[in-house]
Scaffold this active site. Sequence first.
Site, PDB file in Angstrom:
ATOM      1  N   GLN A  96       0.807  -1.217   0.000  1.00 15.75           N
ATOM      2  CA  GLN A  96       0.000   0.000   0.000  1.00 15.75           C
ATOM      3  C   GLN A  96       0.838   1.263   0.000  1.00 15.75           C
ATOM      4  O   GLN A  96       2.030   1.255   0.288  1.00 15.75           O
ATOM      5  CB  GLN A  96      -0.940   0.001   1.208  1.00 15.75           C
ATOM      6  CG  GLN A  96      -0.236  -0.046   2.555  1.00 15.75           C
ATOM      7  CD  GLN A  96      -1.223  -0.142   3.710  1.00 15.75           C
ATOM      8  OE1 GLN A  96      -1.468   0.851   4.401  1.00 15.75           O
ATOM      9  NE2 GLN A  96      -1.776  -1.339   3.925  1.00 15.75           N
ATOM     10  N   HIS A  98       0.016   5.649   0.972  1.00 14.77           N
ATOM     11  CA  HIS A  98      -0.912   6.695   1.405  1.00 14.77           C
ATOM     12  C   HIS A  98      -0.624   7.962   0.601  1.00 14.77           C
ATOM     13  O   HIS A  98       0.540   8.297   0.347  1.00 14.77           O
ATOM     14  CB  HIS A  98      -0.759   6.963   2.900  1.00 14.77           C
ATOM     15  CG  HIS A  98      -0.934   5.739   3.740  1.00 14.77           C
ATOM     16  ND1 HIS A  98      -2.047   4.938   3.659  1.00 14.77           N
ATOM     17  CD2 HIS A  98      -0.120   5.165   4.669  1.00 14.77           C
ATOM     18  CE1 HIS A  98      -1.920   3.929   4.510  1.00 14.77           C
ATOM     19  NE2 HIS A  98      -0.763   4.043   5.121  1.00 14.77           N
ATOM     20  N   GLU A 133       2.738   8.419   8.510  1.00 14.89           N
ATOM     21  CA  GLU A 133       2.520   7.688   9.761  1.00 14.89           C
ATOM     22  C   GLU A 133       3.832   7.249  10.386  1.00 14.89           C
ATOM     23  O   GLU A 133       4.865   7.155   9.719  1.00 14.89           O
ATOM     24  CB  GLU A 133       1.614   6.474   9.526  1.00 14.89           C
ATOM     25  CG  GLU A 133       2.159   5.427   8.582  1.00 14.89           C
ATOM     26  CD  GLU A 133       1.127   4.367   8.229  1.00 14.89           C
ATOM     27  OE1 GLU A 133      -0.078   4.687   8.152  1.00 14.89           O
ATOM     28  OE2 GLU A 133       1.540   3.216   7.991  1.00 14.89           O
ATOM     29  N   HIS A 262       4.737   0.450   1.252  1.00 16.84           N
ATOM     30  CA  HIS A 262       5.082  -0.354   2.418  1.00 16.84           C
ATOM     31  C   HIS A 262       4.087  -1.493   2.604  1.00 16.84           C
ATOM     32  O   HIS A 262       2.994  -1.490   2.026  1.00 16.84           O
ATOM     33  CB  HIS A 262       5.128   0.498   3.690  1.00 16.84           C
ATOM     34  CG  HIS A 262       3.818   1.151   4.039  1.00 16.84           C
ATOM     35  ND1 HIS A 262       3.311   2.238   3.343  1.00 16.84           N
ATOM     36  CD2 HIS A 262       2.901   0.889   5.012  1.00 16.84           C
ATOM     37  CE1 HIS A 262       2.159   2.604   3.865  1.00 16.84           C
ATOM     38  NE2 HIS A 262       1.889   1.804   4.871  1.00 16.84           N
ATOM     39  N   ARG A 281      -4.195   0.484  -2.430  1.00 16.24           N
ATOM     40  CA  ARG A 281      -3.625  -0.868  -2.373  1.00 16.24           C
ATOM     41  C   ARG A 281      -3.346  -1.395  -3.780  1.00 16.24           C
ATOM     42  O   ARG A 281      -4.075  -1.091  -4.720  1.00 16.24           O
ATOM     43  CB  ARG A 281      -4.587  -1.819  -1.652  1.00 16.24           C
ATOM     44  CG  ARG A 281      -4.974  -1.364  -0.254  1.00 16.24           C
ATOM     45  CD  ARG A 281      -5.987  -2.312   0.376  1.00 16.24           C
ATOM     46  NE  ARG A 281      -6.450  -1.821   1.650  1.00 16.24           N
ATOM     47  CZ  ARG A 281      -7.482  -0.993   1.805  1.00 16.24           C
ATOM     48  NH1 ARG A 281      -8.170  -0.590   0.737  1.00 16.24           N
ATOM     49  NH2 ARG A 281      -7.841  -0.567   3.005  1.00 16.24           N
TER      50      ARG A 281
END
Length: 398
Positions: A96, A98, A133, A262, A281
């Site tokens: 995936q 972001h 994140e 990641h 994804r």
Amino acid sequence: MYRLTHAIQHYSWGSPTAIPSLLGIETTGEPIAEAWFGAHPSAPSHCLGEHGTRPLDSLIAEGAAFTLGADVEARFGATLPYLMKVIAADSPLSLQVHPQLESAREGFDDEEMRGVPLDAPHRNYRDRNHKPELVYAVTKFEALCGFRAPRRAAELLTGLDAPLARRLRAILAAHPTAAGIEEAFTCLLRPGSRPEADQVAAVAQACEARLAQGSPSPRADRIVMKLNHAYPGDPGVVTSLLLNPVSLFPGEALFVPAGGVHAYLTGVGIEIMASSDNVLRAGLTPKHVDVDELLRNVDYVAAPPIRIAPERFHGATRMYYAPVDDFELSVTHVDGSASHPLPGRGPRIVLCLEGRVRLHNERGATLELERGQACFIPAGDGALDLSGTGTAIQADVP
């Protein structure tokens, strides 16, 4: 200060026991992948008060000046800019990415214009925010994050007796640059060049054979085998040879920037991120996959994983500063001998990881937390001290 509930997410890759053990909740046999602490509208925590419960996002929106403070409200509006999660992976998560802030805004607006329901399984953008994140390891935590140097990826593919491996190595040997990584990664994922399941299986078998013969890269070969066991025939299995493996031990932290490809493999951790649920994804999942959208958002520059070294604050606290404005994380251990100041003065969420701790604010209030309990501290409560015996983790805004 408000006691805070969590929102449980039952994804198939979760552990049936890890989060219940950490948070002190009952096990049901069903996998529990995540417990959310925050104000994201898709699954907000609830504040417990004298007059019942109310969603944290509602509490913040109705009194942002007190709950967030003037500075945070001016920068982010009347919303909590971060989301904290407990994550427990028993098996690998999806491959995936972001999105960056601009892409998230454009993608969200496009899906809104096309009338895609917010809760539709095929929706990519559930909000208009980016999602950098940081993950803090509670147990040993294994992941793949970012691209290897092209020459190193080519080395890993050398000697694997599989046509797909030879094809990828030829690409990287001809173009040992970010462009070569992009070509190889795209080749594995995009329809038209995407390998068949038997081609993926051949690479996994070649890794298994190399491992049996004394592999020069046993870690990479084991990851391929692990992924192929979990998601047989998925091209994401082979992408792992292009990515950096990461092992975090308890107390270590990894930062994943927006655009960073990641996949988390196993382990229990605390995640803190910008308040977003945007996930693009490309494989290793039964969930919705949108390869083209992921490829539009990937950063192909090879770089080592971004490990965040903690800095000490008043001796008892380790600070994990991420290179973003949305959040920071701290972990404080108290041994019963004295109280210790906690960093930050903004909107904070505190979760007790071990023992029993007490929070004291500038207004004279005290709140006790046991293992697995959490609370929200408005900016208007001022500075905090922590006492007791145990460990607490705190999310805050820089």
